[in-house]
Design a protein around this motif. Structure first.
Motif, PDB file in Angstrom:
ATOM      1  N   GLY A  40       0.792  -1.227   0.000  1.00  0.00           N
ATOM      2  CA  GLY A  40       0.000   0.000   0.000  1.00  0.00           C
ATOM      3  C   GLY A  40       0.821   1.273   0.000  1.00  0.00           C
ATOM      4  N   SER A  41       1.931   1.305  -0.724  1.00  0.00           N
ATOM      5  CA  SER A  41       2.786   2.497  -0.756  1.00  0.00           C
ATOM      6  C   SER A  41       2.064   3.677  -1.397  1.00  0.00           C
ATOM      7  CB  SER A  41       4.074   2.196  -1.526  1.00  0.00           C
ATOM      8  OG  SER A  41       4.827   1.203  -0.880  1.00  0.00           O
ATOM      9  N   THR A  42       2.450   4.887  -0.974  1.00  0.00           N
ATOM     10  CA  THR A  42       1.835   6.113  -1.502  1.00  0.00           C
ATOM     11  C   THR A  42       2.865   7.059  -2.107  1.00  0.00           C
ATOM     12  OG1 THR A  42       1.997   7.138   0.703  1.00  0.00           O
ATOM     13  CG2 THR A  42      -0.064   6.002   0.163  1.00  0.00           C
ATOM     14  N   ASP A  43       4.115   6.600  -2.263  1.00  0.00           N
ATOM     15  CA  ASP A  43       5.180   7.496  -2.723  1.00  0.00           C
ATOM     16  C   ASP A  43       5.645   7.189  -4.141  1.00  0.00           C
ATOM     17  OD1 ASP A  43       6.402   5.074  -2.266  1.00  0.00           O
ATOM     18  OD2 ASP A  43       8.245   5.951  -1.447  1.00  0.00           O
ATOM     19  N   GLY A  44       4.897   6.389  -4.882  1.00  0.00           N
ATOM     20  CA  GLY A  44       5.311   6.046  -6.239  1.00  0.00           C
ATOM     21  C   GLY A  44       6.163   4.795  -6.319  1.00  0.00           C
ATOM     22  N   THR A  45       6.163   3.964  -5.275  1.00  0.00           N
ATOM     23  CA  THR A  45       6.951   2.727  -5.289  1.00  0.00           C
ATOM     24  C   THR A  45       6.512   1.795  -6.415  1.00  0.00           C
ATOM     25  OG1 THR A  45       7.429   2.811  -2.910  1.00  0.00           O
ATOM     26  CG2 THR A  45       7.511   0.657  -3.969  1.00  0.00           C
ATOM     27  N   VAL A  46       5.203   1.643  -6.611  1.00  0.00           N
ATOM     28  CA  VAL A  46       4.699   0.741  -7.652  1.00  0.00           C
ATOM     29  C   VAL A  46       5.073   1.252  -9.039  1.00  0.00           C
ATOM     30  CG1 VAL A  46       2.619  -0.261  -8.675  1.00  0.00           C
ATOM     31  CG2 VAL A  46       2.816  -0.071  -6.195  1.00  0.00           C
TER      32      VAL A  46
END
Length: 332
Positions: A40-46
């Motif tokens: 559930g990352s929110t920093d652009g990891t995906v």
């Protein structure tokens, strides 16, 4: 596939590309896959993961943040390798240690090889000292004797990893869970690097979670298959103490003394009721345990290997076998 490397990440965008490059450099010559589980990352990891052009990369993206334990479980479920490695995504674990761990596991027939951070690059007050205290407590209470339980760098046989139930926050006790499955466990010194990018997701706030999970692990280790021994013994102790108190008060009452309103009277009643309740809980948990195993056709034991010696006999002539098979045929 020989090896699956599982990396769980939460807001580690800057560490993605360097770690993938290090894994590929360390595992040259092996048949492997790299499984990234984004929690559930929110920093652009995906987005950073998707920008990599690597055929070995597998991306598992969660809808929201579920925690590291469930991220590990998802990675293990997806893994196809004969062996499964786990590591953090913050560049503190070094993939160069994986070949040595794999060689040790195969050469000496271990089921789980755990890393030991011998030169740990973390702060002493907030990380090292609490970790040493936790390691001492877990080592003495669980019976699994390792020097470092918190190192994320581990290497399993696939069948051991897939049989573990890593629910809640139990990723901290993977070695204990593997021990419950009958795994042979060893530890090897590994490298440890200081964090370069991002912020640590660990802190002193997890102390109470570790203590509560440790209590659960102790129950699994000692009383999962015999819960009546835990609840009934405690219940009997309380019941006997309450009975002694009440018999004492009964004797005073017979001798003409007034026992009403004494605090010890309330204590005796509470102990008896508590003892009865614990014994009742033990019976219920015992029934639930049996239902758990029998409804799913599970067994409360694990068999490592079944070896049967073959009886060497003199082969019969082909003609006699054919004749005997014909004699056994029903008449039409």
């Amino acid at each position: 596939m020989q090896l699956s490397v599982i990396v769980t990440v939460y807001n580690e965008r800057e560490n993605i590309r360097p770690l993938v490059e290090r894994i590929n450099a360390a595992l040259v010559g092996l048949d492997y896959e790299i499984i990234y589980v984004d929690d559930g990352s929110t920093d652009g990891t995906v987005a950073e993961l998707r920008s990599l052009d690597d055929p070995r990369l597998v991306i598992v993206e969660f809808r929201k943040n579920y925690g590291q334990s469930l991220a590990l479980m998802a990675g293990i479920d997806v893994a196809r390798g004969t062996y499964i490695a786990t590591m953090d995504g913050d560049l503190q674990n070094d993939p160069l240690d994986l070949p040595a761990m794999l060689q040790l596991l195969e050469a000496e027939n271990w089921d789980l090889v755990v890393g030991e951070r011998v030169n740990r690059q973390d702060g002493a007050l907030l990380r090292k000292i609490p970790s040493r205290i936790a390691n001492w407590i877990i080592r003495n209470l669980s019976g699994v004797h390792l020097r470092d339980y918190g190192c994320a760098l581990k290497l399993f046989r696939s069948e051991i990893a897939k049989d573990m139930g890593i629910y809640g926050e139990l990723h901290r006790f993977i070695s204990v869970l593997a021990s419950l499955e009958g795994a042979r466990i060893t530890q090897i010194p590994v490298r440890h690097h200081a964090r370069q990018f991002g912020v640590s997701k660990y802190g002193l706030g997890r102390t109470f979670k570790v203590v509560s999970d440790l209590m659960l692990m102790l129950f699994f280790k000692k009383y999962l298959q015999k819960p009546m021994h835990l609840f009934a013994q405690s219940g009997m102790v309380l019941f006997v103490l309450g009975a002694i108190i009440n018999l004492y008060l009964l004797a005073l009452k017979i001798m003409g003394q007034d026992v009403w309103g004494r605090p010890i009277l309330i204590l005796g009643a509470v102990l008896i009721l508590g003892g009865i309740q614990l014994i009742t809980v033990g019976i219920i948990v015992e029934v639930l345990m049996r239902t758990y195993y029998e409804s799913q056709d599970k067994r409360p034991y694990r068999i490592r290997e079944v070896f049967r010696g073959e009886l060497v006999t003199t082969p019969e002539p082909t003609e006699s076998k054919v004749a005997r098979s014909r004699m056994a045929l029903p008449r039409q």
